[in-house]
Design a protein around this motif. Structure first.
Motif, PDB file in Angstrom:
ATOM      1  N   LEU A  37       0.828  -1.208   0.000  1.00  9.86           N
ATOM      2  CA  LEU A  37       0.000   0.000   0.000  1.00  9.86           C
ATOM      3  C   LEU A  37       0.864   1.262   0.000  1.00  9.86           C
ATOM      4  N   GLU A  38       1.959   1.228   0.753  1.00 13.30           N
ATOM      5  CA  GLU A  38       2.828   2.397   0.780  1.00 13.30           C
ATOM      6  C   GLU A  38       3.454   2.650  -0.591  1.00 13.30           C
ATOM      7  N   GLY A  39       3.823   1.568  -1.268  1.00 11.30           N
ATOM      8  CA  GLY A  39       4.358   1.750  -2.619  1.00 11.30           C
ATOM      9  C   GLY A  39       3.335   2.313  -3.578  1.00 11.30           C
ATOM     10  N   LEU A  40       2.057   1.988  -3.382  1.00 14.47           N
ATOM     11  CA  LEU A  40       1.004   2.490  -4.266  1.00 14.47           C
ATOM     12  C   LEU A  40       0.586   3.909  -3.927  1.00 14.47           C
ATOM     13  N   LEU A  41       0.602   4.255  -2.642  1.00 12.65           N
ATOM     14  CA  LEU A  41       0.031   5.524  -2.201  1.00 12.65           C
ATOM     15  C   LEU A  41       1.058   6.621  -1.982  1.00 12.65           C
ATOM     16  N   ARG A  42       2.365   6.342  -2.176  1.00  9.16           N
ATOM     17  CA  ARG A  42       3.390   7.389  -2.002  1.00  9.16           C
ATOM     18  C   ARG A  42       4.171   7.570  -3.308  1.00  9.16           C
ATOM     19  N   PRO A  43       3.613   8.320  -4.208  1.00  7.95           N
ATOM     20  CA  PRO A  43       4.279   8.504  -5.506  1.00  7.95           C
ATOM     21  C   PRO A  43       5.583   9.288  -5.398  1.00  7.95           C
ATOM     22  N   GLU A  44       5.814   9.990  -4.290  1.00  2.00           N
ATOM     23  CA  GLU A  44       7.051  10.769  -4.173  1.00  2.00           C
ATOM     24  C   GLU A  44       8.269   9.899  -3.899  1.00  2.00           C
ATOM     25  N   LEU A  45       8.046   8.641  -3.549  1.00  2.00           N
ATOM     26  CA  LEU A  45       9.177   7.752  -3.271  1.00  2.00           C
ATOM     27  C   LEU A  45       9.907   7.412  -4.576  1.00  2.00           C
ATOM     28  N   TRP A  47      11.797   5.148  -7.117  1.00  5.69           N
ATOM     29  CA  TRP A  47      11.759   3.709  -7.342  1.00  5.69           C
ATOM     30  C   TRP A  47      10.758   3.051  -6.363  1.00  5.69           C
ATOM     31  N   ARG A  48       9.570   3.627  -6.310  1.00  8.22           N
ATOM     32  CA  ARG A  48       8.656   3.207  -5.247  1.00  8.22           C
ATOM     33  C   ARG A  48       8.239   1.749  -5.370  1.00  8.22           C
ATOM     34  N   PHE A  49       8.036   1.248  -6.588  1.00  3.58           N
ATOM     35  CA  PHE A  49       7.607  -0.151  -6.708  1.00  3.58           C
ATOM     36  C   PHE A  49       8.765  -1.097  -6.406  1.00  3.58           C
ATOM     37  N   ALA A  50       9.960  -0.726  -6.859  1.00  5.17           N
ATOM     38  CA  ALA A  50      11.119  -1.552  -6.537  1.00  5.17           C
ATOM     39  C   ALA A  50      11.410  -1.504  -5.040  1.00  5.17           C
ATOM     40  N   SER A  51      11.255  -0.314  -4.433  1.00 10.30           N
ATOM     41  CA  SER A  51      11.472  -0.190  -2.992  1.00 10.30           C
ATOM     42  C   SER A  51      10.457  -1.025  -2.220  1.00 10.30           C
ATOM     43  N   ALA A  52       9.197  -0.965  -2.654  1.00  5.86           N
ATOM     44  CA  ALA A  52       8.168  -1.773  -1.996  1.00  5.86           C
ATOM     45  C   ALA A  52       8.478  -3.258  -2.140  1.00  5.86           C
ATOM     46  N   GLY A  53       8.993  -3.646  -3.316  1.00  6.91           N
ATOM     47  CA  GLY A  53       9.339  -5.053  -3.509  1.00  6.91           C
ATOM     48  C   GLY A  53      10.470  -5.502  -2.595  1.00  6.91           C
ATOM     49  N   ILE A  54      11.455  -4.612  -2.403  1.00  6.90           N
ATOM     50  CA  ILE A  54      12.566  -4.959  -1.505  1.00  6.90           C
ATOM     51  C   ILE A  54      12.066  -5.110  -0.066  1.00  6.90           C
ATOM     52  N   VAL A  55      11.187  -4.186   0.348  1.00  5.53           N
ATOM     53  CA  VAL A  55      10.649  -4.261   1.718  1.00  5.53           C
ATOM     54  C   VAL A  55       9.843  -5.543   1.898  1.00  5.53           C
ATOM     55  N   LEU A  92      15.277   3.962   0.138  1.00 11.26           N
ATOM     56  CA  LEU A  92      14.433   3.117   0.989  1.00 11.26           C
ATOM     57  C   LEU A  92      13.877   3.894   2.172  1.00 11.26           C
ATOM     58  N   GLU A  93      13.132   4.947   1.854  1.00 13.70           N
ATOM     59  CA  GLU A  93      12.520   5.775   2.893  1.00 13.70           C
ATOM     60  C   GLU A  93      11.135   5.265   3.260  1.00 13.70           C
ATOM     61  N   SER A  94      10.903   4.005   3.088  1.00 21.30           N
ATOM     62  CA  SER A  94       9.600   3.425   3.405  1.00 21.30           C
ATOM     63  C   SER A  94       9.380   3.408   4.913  1.00 21.30           C
ATOM     64  N   PHE A  95       8.205   3.855   5.335  1.00 23.57           N
ATOM     65  CA  PHE A  95       7.875   3.807   6.754  1.00 23.57           C
ATOM     66  C   PHE A  95       7.808   2.362   7.263  1.00 23.57           C
ATOM     67  N   THR A  96       7.407   1.458   6.397  1.00 20.74           N
ATOM     68  CA  THR A  96       7.263   0.051   6.808  1.00 20.74           C
ATOM     69  C   THR A  96       8.603  -0.547   7.210  1.00 20.74           C
ATOM     70  N   LEU A  97       9.693   0.059   6.716  1.00 26.49           N
ATOM     71  CA  LEU A  97      11.014  -0.494   6.998  1.00 26.49           C
ATOM     72  C   LEU A  97      11.400  -0.351   8.474  1.00 26.49           C
ATOM     73  N   VAL A  98      10.550   0.294   9.272  1.00 28.09           N
ATOM     74  CA  VAL A  98      10.834   0.437  10.696  1.00 28.09           C
ATOM     75  C   VAL A  98      10.903  -0.923  11.393  1.00 28.09           C
ATOM     76  N   PHE A  99      10.329  -1.959  10.751  1.00 26.01           N
ATOM     77  CA  PHE A  99      10.365  -3.289  11.377  1.00 26.01           C
ATOM     78  C   PHE A  99      11.806  -3.784  11.552  1.00 26.01           C
ATOM     79  N   LEU A 100      12.781  -3.175  10.845  1.00 26.19           N
ATOM     80  CA  LEU A 100      14.167  -3.605  11.009  1.00 26.19           C
ATOM     81  C   LEU A 100      14.677  -3.385  12.437  1.00 26.19           C
ATOM     82  N   LEU A 101      14.009  -2.494  13.181  1.00 21.37           N
ATOM     83  CA  LEU A 101      14.422  -2.280  14.570  1.00 21.37           C
ATOM     84  C   LEU A 101      14.208  -3.526  15.426  1.00 21.37           C
TER      85      LEU A 101
END
Length: 382
Positions: A37-45, A47-55, A92-101
Motif C-alpha cells: 500500500l505504501e508503494g502504491l500511495l506514495r508517488p514521491e518515493l 523507485w517506489r515499486f522496486a522499494s516496496a518489492g525490496i521491503v 528506501l525511505e519506506s515507513f514500513t522499513l521500521v520493522f528492522l528495529l
C-alpha cells in the motif's frame, strides 16, 4: 577490562528461544500489505515499486530473527544499505522499513555475545557509511542512534530479566531438593532405622524367646507400612501428572503431640523420656515440624550410635519468644562425621537455620551426646 570483554564475547545464546509463534505470522501478514500500500500511495518515493518489492522481500526475515539473529541483521541492514547502489537514487525511505528495529532487539535478546558484538558493529558500520555518503543528516543520525540504542537496551534488559528469573528458578529448585533430602532422611530413614534395630533385637531374642521374633516382625511390618505411606505421599506431591481424582495434598504437618510416639518406639533400645513444658499451642506449622523432625532424628541417632546408653531424654520448653529443644543420652560415642547420620546433622542445622534459629550437637563433658535447638516462636521459612 580484558576479562569483561572476554566474558561478553563468550556469552552464550539465551536458552530455548521460541522459533516461531502466531505473532510472527501475524506481523508478516500485516507488514506485507502495508509495504504494498505504501508503494502504491506514495508517488514521491523514488523507485517506489522496486522499494516496496525490496521491503516485501525483507519482511519474512522476521521469522528467523530469534534463531539466526546475526544472519538476519546482516541480511536486513545489508540489503537496505545496498539498495542505493543497486537502484541509483533509491534511499528506501519506506515507513514500513521500521520493522528492522526488531532485528537489533532480537540480536541482544537472543544472540550470543560474539553475535551481538559483530551484529552491532555491522549496523554501526552501515550507519557510518550512510552518513559519509550523505544519505543521513546530522539530525537523522542522532535520532537513529537514539532509537537504535533504546531498542538494543530493551533487548538487553529483557535478556537480563530472563536470566535473573532463570537463576531464581534454579535457586528454588536447589532449595526444594535440599528440603526433599531432609524430609527423606528424617522420615523414611527414621523408619528404616527402627526396622533395622528391631530386626537385630528379634534375631538376638529368637533362640530364647521365639515370640519376641514374631513381635519384632509385627513392629517391622508397621514401620514399613508407615515408611511406604510417607514415600507415596511425597511421590504424589512431586508428580507433575497426577492421576484423575482429587489433587495430591502434602502430608500433614507434624505436631508436638507426636513427640510422644518417640517414647513409645523405644522397645528395642534405651527408654525415651519426653517432657514438654510451656505454652506450645499456637506455634506455626513450620516450627512444629522442625521441632518434631529434629527430635526424631536425634533420637534415631542416639539409638543407633550411643553404645551402652541407659536413657534418652527429650525436653521441649517454650517462652514468649522462642522454643527450645534438648535431646541427650548417656551412651558412649555419637553420630559419625559422615554417612547418613552426618547428613542428618546437616539437615537438622538447615531446618533450624531456615527458621532463623540454631541447632548444635556434640558430646557432653562426661559421656553422652546432646543436641540443642533454639527456634524463634514465630519463625517462618525463608
Amino acid at each position: 577490562m580484558h576479562d569483561l570483554l572476554r566474558s561478553l564475547w563468550d556469552e552464550p545464546r539465551s536458552p530455548h528461544p521460541p522459533t516461531r509463534v502466531w505473532r510472527d505470522w501475524a506481523l508478516v501478514a500485516v507488514l506485507v500489505p502495508l509495504a504494498v500500500l505504501e508503494g502504491l500511495l506514495r508517488p514521491e518515493l523514488p523507485w517506489r515499486f522496486a522499494s516496496a518489492g525490496i521491503v516485501v522481500a525483507l519482511v519474512p526475515i522476521l521469522l528467523w530473527r530469534r534463531t539466526r539473529p546475526l544472519l538476519m541483521v546482516v541480511i536486513g541492514f545489508g540489503v537496505s544499505g545496498l539498495a542505493p547502489v543497486l537502484l541509483p537514487g533509491a534511499t528506501l525511505e519506506s515507513f514500513t522499513l521500521v520493522f528492522l528495529l526488531l532485528l537489533p532487539y532480537a540480536l541482544l535478546r537472543w544472540g550470543s555475545g560474539r553475535e551481538a558484538v559483530l551484529g552491532l558493529a555491522f549496523i554501526l558500520g552501515k550507519v557510518a557509511l550512510g552518513a559519509a555518503a550523505g544519505q543521513l543528516s546530522p539530525v537523522d543520525l542522532v535520532a537513529g542512534f537514539a532509537v537504535l540504542s533504546a531498542t538494543a537496551a530493551l533487548g538487553l534488559a529483557l535478556r537480563w530479566r530472563a536470566r535473573a528469573r532463570q537463576r531464581e528458578l534454579e535457586q528454588v529448585k536447589l532449595l526444594e531438593r535440599e528440603r526433599l533430602a531432609r524430609d527423606l532422611h528424617d522420615t523414611v530413614a527414621h523408619h528404616v532405622s527402627a526396622m533395622a534395630i528391631r530386626a537385630q533385637a528379634g534375631l538376638a531374642m529368637a533362640p530364647s524367646d521365639p515370640a519376641a521374633a514374631t513381635d519384632a516382625l509385627h513392629v517391622i511390618e508397621a514401620e514399613a507400612s508407615r515408611a511406604l505411606a510417607e514415600m507415596r505421599g511425597m511421590v504424589r506431591v512431586l508428580r507433575h501428572d497426577p492421576p484423575a481424582g482429587p489433587p495430591a495434598q502434602p502430608a500433614p504437618d507434624a505436631r508436638l503431640a507426636d513427640l510422644a510416639t518417640l517414647a513409645g518406639t523405644a522397645r528395642s533400645g534405651p527408654p525415651v523420656d519426653v517432657d514438654i513444658t510451656g505454652d506450645l499451642g499456637d506455634l506455626p506449622p513450620p516450627v512444629r515440624t522442625a521441632i518434631f523432625r529434629i527430635a526424631q532424628e536425634s533420637v534415631t541417632n542416639a539409638r543407633r550410635h550411643a553404645r551402652h546408653a541407659k536413657r534418652i531424654e527429650v525436653r521441649v520448653s517454650a517462652d514468649p519468644t522462642s522454643v527450645r529443644l534438648r535431646v541427650s543420652d548417656d551412651g558412649e560415642g555419637g553420630p559419625p562425621a559422615g554417612g547418613a547420620a552426618g547428613y542428618g546433622l546437616v539437615g537438622m542445622i538447615e531446618r533450624a537455620g531456615l527458621l532463623g534459629g540454631t541447632c548444635e550437637a556434640g558430646p557432653d563433658p562426661g559421656r553422652g551426646w546432646t543436641v540443642t535447638a533454639v527456634l524463634p516462636r514465630n519463625g517462618s521459612p525463608t
